[in-house]
Design a protein around this motif. Structure first.
Motif, mmCIF file in Angstrom:
data_model
loop_
_atom_site.group_PDB
_atom_site.id
_atom_site.type_symbol
_atom_site.label_atom_id
_atom_site.label_comp_id
_atom_site.label_asym_id
_atom_site.label_seq_id
_atom_site.Cartn_x
_atom_site.Cartn_y
_atom_site.Cartn_z
ATOM 1 N N GLN A 244 0.766 -1.264 0.009
ATOM 2 C CA GLN A 244 0.025 -0.093 0.088
ATOM 3 C C GLN A 244 0.895 1.465 -0.014
ATOM 4 N N HIS A 245 1.898 1.434 0.781
ATOM 5 C CA HIS A 245 2.914 2.374 0.882
ATOM 6 C C HIS A 245 3.681 2.771 -0.514
ATOM 7 N N THR A 246 4.002 1.373 -1.208
ATOM 8 C CA THR A 246 4.643 1.717 -2.346
ATOM 9 C C THR A 246 3.933 2.106 -3.300
ATOM 10 N N GLY A 247 2.386 1.765 -3.413
ATOM 11 C CA GLY A 247 1.591 2.482 -4.233
ATOM 12 C C GLY A 247 1.297 3.775 -3.928
ATOM 13 N N SER A 248 1.212 4.264 -2.845
ATOM 14 C CA SER A 248 0.986 5.678 -2.411
ATOM 15 C C SER A 248 2.237 6.544 -3.055
ATOM 16 N N ASP A 249 3.270 5.840 -2.984
ATOM 17 C CA ASP A 249 4.709 6.524 -3.075
ATOM 18 C C ASP A 249 4.402 6.788 -4.802
ATOM 19 N N GLN A 250 4.040 5.778 -5.529
ATOM 20 C CA GLN A 250 4.099 5.854 -6.871
ATOM 21 C C GLN A 250 2.944 6.814 -7.432
ATOM 22 N N VAL B 260 2.070 9.509 -5.592
ATOM 23 C CA VAL B 260 2.610 10.789 -5.586
ATOM 24 C C VAL B 260 3.389 11.244 -6.425
ATOM 25 N N THR B 261 4.443 10.219 -6.864
ATOM 26 C CA THR B 261 5.565 10.624 -7.964
ATOM 27 C C THR B 261 4.499 10.810 -9.473
ATOM 28 N N ASP B 262 3.587 10.132 -9.654
ATOM 29 C CA ASP B 262 2.768 10.095 -10.814
ATOM 30 C C ASP B 262 2.183 11.689 -10.921
ATOM 31 N N GLY B 263 1.619 11.991 -9.614
ATOM 32 C CA GLY B 263 0.966 13.239 -9.329
ATOM 33 C C GLY B 263 1.941 14.147 -9.936
ATOM 34 N N ILE B 264 3.094 14.269 -9.255
ATOM 35 C CA ILE B 264 4.329 15.209 -9.183
ATOM 36 C C ILE B 264 4.701 15.495 -10.730
ATOM 37 N N ALA B 265 4.855 14.418 -11.411
ATOM 38 C CA ALA B 265 5.120 14.278 -12.548
ATOM 39 C C ALA B 265 4.129 15.149 -13.574
ATOM 40 N N ALA B 266 2.907 14.681 -13.255
ATOM 41 C CA ALA B 266 1.865 15.437 -14.211
ATOM 42 C C ALA B 266 1.814 16.832 -13.834
ATOM 43 N N LEU B 267 2.041 17.424 -12.781
ATOM 44 C CA LEU B 267 1.974 18.639 -12.495
ATOM 45 C C LEU B 267 3.443 19.358 -13.179
ATOM 46 N N ARG B 268 4.250 18.438 -13.059
ATOM 47 C CA ARG B 268 5.617 19.269 -13.693
ATOM 48 C C ARG B 268 5.447 19.420 -15.293
ATOM 49 N N ARG B 269 4.386 18.393 -15.908
ATOM 50 C CA ARG B 269 4.331 18.528 -17.202
ATOM 51 C C ARG B 269 3.301 19.792 -17.675
ATOM 52 N N LYS B 270 2.320 19.823 -16.618
ATOM 53 C CA LYS B 270 1.385 21.011 -16.716
ATOM 54 C C LYS B 270 1.995 22.355 -16.687
ATOM 55 N N LEU B 271 3.031 22.311 -15.664
ATOM 56 C CA LEU B 271 3.599 23.381 -15.495
ATOM 57 C C LEU B 271 4.647 24.191 -16.499
ATOM 58 N N GLU B 272 5.206 22.877 -17.053
ATOM 59 C CA GLU B 272 6.053 23.266 -18.431
ATOM 60 C C GLU B 272 5.201 23.677 -19.457
ATOM 61 N N ALA B 273 3.925 23.020 -19.586
ATOM 62 C CA ALA B 273 3.272 23.525 -20.814
ATOM 63 C C ALA B 273 2.756 24.744 -20.935
ATOM 64 N N ALA B 274 2.330 25.213 -19.340
ATOM 65 C CA ALA B 274 1.839 26.541 -18.985
ATOM 66 C C ALA B 274 3.170 27.524 -19.247
#
Length: 107
Positions: A79-85, A87-101
């Motif tokens: 469960q913890h490993t899934g949560s870590d993943q 969070v990592t996926d969410g940060i990557a998505a935010l980074r892509r949105k920020l870069e696009a903006a």
């Protein structure tokens, strides 16, 4: 002259009680509290299993408790490993949105 300094990381015996049996386990002084907490948890688990077991021998209780605790640990780790993943996926998505903006704003 003999050295009179006391070694601070020397192991000391700690008495643990598991289902009416006592065990002496050596551990470093800084690990004592964690060891006692772990033993108390295991003792509760073994007593819980003994209350529901048909043949509650000590060895059987110890094995059942070990399997139960390991199962809980692995489920929490998964469960913890899934949560870590997540969070990592969410940060990557935010980074892509920020870069696009930023790219849209610069152009």
């Amino acid at each position: 002259m003999a050295d009179s300094t006391v070694e601070t990381n020397a192991s000391v015996p700690v008495a643990l009680r598991l289902v009416d049996r006592e065990f002496l386990i050596a551990c470093a002084p800084e690990e004592r509290e964690g060891l006692l907490e772990s033993a108390a948890f295991l003792d509760r688990k073994m007593r819980e299993l003994r209350a529901n077991a048909k043949a509650p021998g000590f060895d059987r209780l110890a094995v059942l408790a070990a399997i139960s605790v390991t199962h809980e640990f692995l489920a929490l780790r998964k469960q913890h490993t899934g949560s870590d993943q997540s969070v990592t996926d969410g940060i990557a998505a935010l980074r892509r949105k920020l870069e696009a903006a930023l790219d849209a704003h610069i152009k």
